[in-house]
Design an enzyme around this catalytic site. Structure first.
Site: not given
Length: 187
Positions: A25, A28-30
């Site tokens: 996650f 993915l956030h980055r």
């Protein structure tokens, strides 16, 4: 949102699924922070609020173009040994949708008082009257440990996932892949 891609965690003797899902996650956030428009949404097929757990799978929902752009960015570097990465596939026909949103607890009265003072120009005493000290709200939802790319702070991101009958609702997704209003196909 006509395409999806499943990312399933493989069993690992050294790391529990929650640690691997947090790492996935975070990556993915980055990458989603860098996509200001057309961000994909995410869902958790193994979500179980009763346990509470997000499961061992993350599903990306988006257009074929957006999912292909993500694949080209190599954002999964370092995670590939821990994942079974599905192909980008068309969304199957379904009569259900899922809303995956962030829920924030109002659990710190002191922080809430400082916010009241700042936003409404209240004195400390007036803020104490409006926000008395009492036991804060405790959430019993699955969560991810996240480091904000904008502030650098670590926090728990609580996830509420609700399945509803009917087609998905269009909308915009946050840099976390979540939305308070947009829903995704559920299958």
């Amino acid at each position: 949102m006509d395409r999806y891609q499943d990312l399933r965690l493989l069993p690992d003797p050294e790391f529990p699924p929650s640690v691997l899902l947090n790492a996935l996650f975070a990556k993915l956030h980055r990458v989603l922070v860098e996509l200001p428009e057309g961000r994909p949404g995410i869902s958790f097929p193994g979500y179980d609020a009763a346990q509470p757990t997000l499961g061992d799978q993350l599903r990306l929902h988006g257009s074929g173009h957006v999912l292909a752009v993500l694949a080209d960015r190599e954002w999964l570097r370092g995670m590939r040994d821990h994942l079974d990465i599905g192909t980008i596939a068309p969304v199957p026909a379904t009569d259900r949708s899922v809303l995956v949103r962030r829920v924030q607890a109002k659990s710190n009265p002191e922080r809430l008082r400082r916010r009241l003072m700042r936003r409404h120009g209240l004195s400390r005493e007036a803020a104490l009257v409006r926000q008395p000290t009492r036991e804060g709200e405790r959430l019993v939802l699955p969560w991810l440990e996240v480091r904000s790319t904008s502030t650098g702070q670590r926090f728990r991101l609580f996830v509420d996932q609700q399945v509803h009958p009917g087609p998905p609702t269009a909308g915009v997704f946050s840099p976390y892949g979540l939305s308070a209003t947009a829903s995704l196909p559920w299958f």
